[in-house]
Design an enzyme around this catalytic site. Structure first.
Site, PDB file in Angstrom:
ATOM      1  N   LYS A   8       1.040  -1.269   0.041  1.00 47.02           N
ATOM      2  CA  LYS A   8       0.190   0.044   0.009  1.00 47.02           C
ATOM      3  C   LYS A   8       0.906   1.377   0.017  1.00 47.02           C
ATOM      4  O   LYS A   8       2.132   0.900   0.349  1.00 47.02           O
ATOM      5  CB  LYS A   8      -1.032  -0.247   1.349  1.00 47.02           C
ATOM      6  CG  LYS A   8      -0.264  -0.228   2.522  1.00 47.02           C
ATOM      7  CD  LYS A   8       0.393   1.255   3.044  1.00 47.02           C
ATOM      8  CE  LYS A   8       0.915   1.124   4.446  1.00 47.02           C
ATOM      9  NZ  LYS A   8       1.803   2.238   4.936  1.00 47.02           N
ATOM     10  N   ASP A 130      -2.099  -1.319  10.348  1.00 48.32           N
ATOM     11  CA  ASP A 130      -2.238  -1.453   8.998  1.00 48.32           C
ATOM     12  C   ASP A 130      -2.668  -2.750   8.339  1.00 48.32           C
ATOM     13  O   ASP A 130      -2.756  -2.862   7.154  1.00 48.32           O
ATOM     14  CB  ASP A 130      -1.171  -0.686   8.085  1.00 48.32           C
ATOM     15  CG  ASP A 130       0.256  -1.300   8.268  1.00 48.32           C
ATOM     16  OD1 ASP A 130       0.306  -2.348   9.087  1.00 48.32           O
ATOM     17  OD2 ASP A 130       1.204  -1.107   7.534  1.00 48.32           O
TER      18      ASP A 130
END
Length: 251
Positions: A8, A130
């Site tokens: 990401k 995350d």
């Protein structure tokens, strides 16, 4: 079963304040990037085994923690986990978190656990702030420690995303946080407001707060960001707590 955990990037990362539990409240827009992946294979075995490339060790790999977390609630049989680590470590791309999230999803499918995304995201949050974003794997706005997620309508179809990692540069999350200045002490626009501006204006309004703490220690990262702009990027930024840098280029 073979899966390919992606990474990401962060469009903006605001460190708001330090929390009583020692973590920080942040805001960020997580955006999946599919141009870098690991290779993760999970197969039935007579006992739990872990086989990985040289840059991963048994003791610290999140895939094993993901397996143990599910096994604590479900009677999972032993498996062999094979991980070929292709994504950069210590680059702010969430590669280890992705491996853990994809392990949760693969085990759920393999053993027909019937877990929904929100349930998998709860497990993932136990492994890292995350991790949950990789369960959904679409643009999502992160709040709290980054684990409170909400959908975000983002259209970057007119742009190519390029990601690079300075060779040999790794930034630990603790190192980045130790020098960051929380937003409560700065006069900067709220992240949601900054994201509403046209992409061409993002260099002036959309910031990763960790850049101010990472660039003085690792000037290679700052130079890479400058090179992206020199090469024609409309917007460039460090991802997460670094050291990766990404740029948006018009197609």
């Amino acid at each position: 079963m073979v899966v390919y955990p992606n990474v990401k990037i962060n469009l903006g990362l605001s460190v708001l304040r330090r929390r009583p539990d020692g973590y920080h409240d942040i805001e960020t827009l997580f955006v999946p990037y599919f141009g870098m992946t690991d290779v993760l294979e999970i197969v039935p075995s007579d006992k739990l085994r872990f086989v990985a490339s040289d840059n991963v060790t048994w003791e610290d790999d999140l895939t094993l923690r993901a397996y143990s977390l599910l096994k604590s609630d479900y009677d999972l049989p032993p498996v062999e986990i094979r991980l070929e680590k292709r994504t950069a470590v210590g680059a702010g791309l969430g590669g280890g978190s992705a491996d853990a999230a994809f392990t949760l999803m693969a085990l759920t499918e393999m053993f027909q656990l019937g877990l929904e995304d929100w349930q998998l995201a709860d497990y993932a949050a136990c492994l890292g702030s995350d991790c949950p974003i990789f369960i959904y794997n679409r643009p999502m706005f992160g709040e709290g420690r980054g684990d409170r997620l909400s959908d975000y309508d983002l259209d970057l179809s007119g742009y190519e995303i390029r990601v690079e990692v300075p060779e040999g540069v790794r930034v630990s999350t603790s190192e980045a946080y130790s020098r960051v200045i929380p937003r409560e002490r700065l006069a900067l626009p709220p992240l949601r407001e900054a994201l509403r501006y046209p992409v061409e204006m993002w260099p002036d309004v959309l910031f990763n707060d960790f850049e101010t703490s990472v660039f003085p220690i690792h000037p290679e990262v700052e130079r890479l960001k400058a090179r992206f702009y020199a090469d024609g990027a409309v917007y460039a930024s460090m991802s997460g707590s670094g050291s990766a840098v990404f740029g948006l280029f018009r197609k």
